[in-house]
Design a protein around this motif. Sequence first.
Motif, PDB file in Angstrom:
ATOM      1  N   GLU A 126       0.819  -1.218   0.000  1.00  0.00           N
ATOM      2  CA  GLU A 126       0.000   0.000   0.000  1.00  0.00           C
ATOM      3  C   GLU A 126       0.850   1.263   0.000  1.00  0.00           C
ATOM      4  OE1 GLU A 126      -3.539   2.071   2.686  1.00  0.00           O
ATOM      5  OE2 GLU A 126      -2.742   0.109   3.198  1.00  0.00           O
ATOM      6  N   ASP A 127       1.829   1.348   0.885  1.00  0.00           N
ATOM      7  CA  ASP A 127       2.649   2.552   1.046  1.00  0.00           C
ATOM      8  C   ASP A 127       3.939   2.384   0.252  1.00  0.00           C
ATOM      9  OD1 ASP A 127       3.998   4.820   1.825  1.00  0.00           O
ATOM     10  OD2 ASP A 127       3.557   4.598   3.957  1.00  0.00           O
ATOM     11  N   LEU A 128       3.880   2.652  -1.047  1.00  0.00           N
ATOM     12  CA  LEU A 128       5.044   2.464  -1.908  1.00  0.00           C
ATOM     13  C   LEU A 128       6.233   3.344  -1.517  1.00  0.00           C
ATOM     14  CD1 LEU A 128       3.521   1.979  -5.473  1.00  0.00           C
ATOM     15  CD2 LEU A 128       4.919   0.347  -4.194  1.00  0.00           C
ATOM     16  N   PRO A 129       6.041   4.646  -1.219  1.00  0.00           N
ATOM     17  CA  PRO A 129       7.203   5.450  -0.831  1.00  0.00           C
ATOM     18  C   PRO A 129       7.947   4.873   0.371  1.00  0.00           C
ATOM     19  CG  PRO A 129       5.362   6.879  -1.351  1.00  0.00           C
ATOM     20  CD  PRO A 129       4.820   5.477  -1.337  1.00  0.00           C
ATOM     21  N   ALA A 130       7.202   4.340   1.353  1.00  0.00           N
ATOM     22  CA  ALA A 130       7.848   3.767   2.529  1.00  0.00           C
ATOM     23  C   ALA A 130       8.632   2.513   2.170  1.00  0.00           C
ATOM     24  CB  ALA A 130       6.805   3.447   3.596  1.00  0.00           C
ATOM     25  N   VAL A 131       8.061   1.675   1.311  1.00  0.00           N
ATOM     26  CA  VAL A 131       8.762   0.456   0.904  1.00  0.00           C
ATOM     27  C   VAL A 131       9.996   0.794   0.081  1.00  0.00           C
ATOM     28  CG1 VAL A 131       8.584  -1.626  -0.509  1.00  0.00           C
ATOM     29  CG2 VAL A 131       6.748  -1.023   1.054  1.00  0.00           C
ATOM     30  N   PHE A 132       9.858   1.755  -0.841  1.00  0.00           N
ATOM     31  CA  PHE A 132      11.017   2.162  -1.632  1.00  0.00           C
ATOM     32  C   PHE A 132      12.099   2.792  -0.750  1.00  0.00           C
ATOM     33  CE2 PHE A 132       8.279   2.529  -5.678  1.00  0.00           C
ATOM     34  CZ  PHE A 132       8.675   1.264  -6.093  1.00  0.00           C
ATOM     35  N   ALA A 133      11.700   3.474   0.310  1.00  0.00           N
ATOM     36  CA  ALA A 133      12.680   4.018   1.249  1.00  0.00           C
ATOM     37  C   ALA A 133      13.459   2.885   1.911  1.00  0.00           C
ATOM     38  CB  ALA A 133      11.995   4.883   2.297  1.00  0.00           C
ATOM     39  N   GLY A 134      12.769   1.786   2.202  1.00  0.00           N
ATOM     40  CA  GLY A 134      13.450   0.613   2.754  1.00  0.00           C
ATOM     41  C   GLY A 134      14.399  -0.009   1.749  1.00  0.00           C
ATOM     42  N   PHE A 135      13.991  -0.020   0.476  1.00  0.00           N
ATOM     43  CA  PHE A 135      14.874  -0.531  -0.573  1.00  0.00           C
ATOM     44  C   PHE A 135      16.129   0.336  -0.662  1.00  0.00           C
ATOM     45  CE2 PHE A 135      11.496  -2.694  -3.502  1.00  0.00           C
ATOM     46  CZ  PHE A 135      11.075  -3.459  -2.432  1.00  0.00           C
ATOM     47  N   ARG A 136      15.926   1.651  -0.630  1.00  0.00           N
ATOM     48  CA  ARG A 136      17.064   2.560  -0.718  1.00  0.00           C
ATOM     49  C   ARG A 136      17.997   2.390   0.484  1.00  0.00           C
ATOM     50  NH1 ARG A 136      17.460   9.168  -0.137  1.00  0.00           N
ATOM     51  NH2 ARG A 136      19.720   9.117   0.093  1.00  0.00           N
ATOM     52  N   ARG A 137      17.417   2.129   1.645  1.00  0.00           N
ATOM     53  CA  ARG A 137      18.241   1.970   2.850  1.00  0.00           C
ATOM     54  C   ARG A 137      19.253   0.844   2.688  1.00  0.00           C
ATOM     55  NH1 ARG A 137      18.367  -1.503   6.859  1.00  0.00           N
ATOM     56  NH2 ARG A 137      16.435  -2.562   6.233  1.00  0.00           N
ATOM     57  N   ALA A 178       2.313   6.885 -13.167  1.00  0.00           N
ATOM     58  CA  ALA A 178       2.837   8.147 -12.640  1.00  0.00           C
ATOM     59  C   ALA A 178       3.017   8.065 -11.127  1.00  0.00           C
ATOM     60  CB  ALA A 178       1.900   9.296 -12.999  1.00  0.00           C
ATOM     61  N   GLN A 179       2.096   7.412 -10.435  1.00  0.00           N
ATOM     62  CA  GLN A 179       2.214   7.248  -8.987  1.00  0.00           C
ATOM     63  C   GLN A 179       3.415   6.385  -8.633  1.00  0.00           C
ATOM     64  OE1 GLN A 179      -1.940   5.745  -8.691  1.00  0.00           O
ATOM     65  NE2 GLN A 179      -2.172   7.211  -7.030  1.00  0.00           N
ATOM     66  N   PHE A 180       3.669   5.379  -9.447  1.00  0.00           N
ATOM     67  CA  PHE A 180       4.809   4.497  -9.214  1.00  0.00           C
ATOM     68  C   PHE A 180       6.115   5.281  -9.324  1.00  0.00           C
ATOM     69  CE2 PHE A 180       7.335   0.561 -10.101  1.00  0.00           C
ATOM     70  CZ  PHE A 180       6.890  -0.185  -9.028  1.00  0.00           C
ATOM     71  N   GLY A 181       6.213   6.107 -10.374  1.00  0.00           N
ATOM     72  CA  GLY A 181       7.399   6.937 -10.541  1.00  0.00           C
ATOM     73  C   GLY A 181       7.547   7.963  -9.433  1.00  0.00           C
ATOM     74  N   ASP A 182       6.426   8.562  -9.025  1.00  0.00           N
ATOM     75  CA  ASP A 182       6.463   9.545  -7.931  1.00  0.00           C
ATOM     76  C   ASP A 182       6.953   8.903  -6.632  1.00  0.00           C
ATOM     77  OD1 ASP A 182       5.546  11.509  -9.609  1.00  0.00           O
ATOM     78  OD2 ASP A 182       3.473  11.435  -8.906  1.00  0.00           O
ATOM     79  N   ALA A 183       6.528   7.664  -6.380  1.00  0.00           N
ATOM     80  CA  ALA A 183       6.944   6.977  -5.156  1.00  0.00           C
ATOM     81  C   ALA A 183       8.447   6.745  -5.148  1.00  0.00           C
ATOM     82  CB  ALA A 183       6.197   5.656  -5.018  1.00  0.00           C
ATOM     83  N   LEU A 184       9.018   6.424  -6.303  1.00  0.00           N
ATOM     84  CA  LEU A 184      10.470   6.247  -6.392  1.00  0.00           C
ATOM     85  C   LEU A 184      11.191   7.556  -6.085  1.00  0.00           C
ATOM     86  CD1 LEU A 184      10.690   4.043  -9.605  1.00  0.00           C
ATOM     87  CD2 LEU A 184      11.506   3.384  -7.340  1.00  0.00           C
TER      88      LEU A 184
END
Length: 295
Positions: A126-137, A178-184
Amino acid sequence: MPSLFDPKHVRRAFSRAASSYQAAAVLQQEVAKRLLESLDYLEDKQPGVVLDIGSGPAYSTAVMKKRWPKAQVIALDLAMPMLVEAKKQAGWWRPFSRVCADARALPLADNSVDVIFSNLCLQWVEDLPAVFAGFRRVLKPGGLLVCSTFGPDTLVELREAFAHADDTAHVSNFVQIAQFGDALMMAGFRNPVLDRDLFTLTYDDLPALMRELKAIGATNAMHNRRHTLTGRSRFAAARDAYEPMRRADGKLPSSWEVIYAQAWAPEPGAPIREQGHDIAAVPLSAIPIRRKPRE
């Protein structure tokens, strides 16, 4: 606020589908092949650690281990039975690690992974930005992320057919490209590149489609789904609504929109990004300190 998806339901569905997934997931394997081509952007670079998130029975994990035999390649999945199936892909000649964990809480150290690969897993997040932040970590600076997910045109025919049966959601919601790209971008990834494909699969009838969805674990995981069996009358109404969509060859169509993305973790010294805003991070040693001279 209640979450959109039920992670326990997702785990159960994929656990039940572990033994049937490999044979039924023809589309998922085709998407995996296309996503694996994105790894060519690494050229001759040899990653030390590669993480396959949502690995399922580890089709892609095995391919990456063969490509980089000296790398530590990790298959990570929420469903333990999937990782049991994954063991069949890893013979003594190409062993890889298997970790049962949630993509939303990766049990890996910061800056420890060179490549993250995730094929058709993120539609359950659900929360893509949070998951992507974990990926970046967990990615090292300059590390590569390649991933895919389903877009909103996925199963539109099934969604429309069941809309004639009742007012309950029978198909999960899928993110816009677009939402997917924004989350990244919100998570701080750099230079994202996105693409999409639209596949059409065909079936003899609605029960055949529903059997395949069950075989790959792709059931409705939304919290507001109907928690009782779909009755005969509702199923019959959905079947009748699907019939006018039958093609000239006599088959029922099923659309699957796939979104692909690749992006890079920022280089060392890049500011941390939270909620789409850069936050400066300056080491104490770089801050000049003025000392008032003694009188």
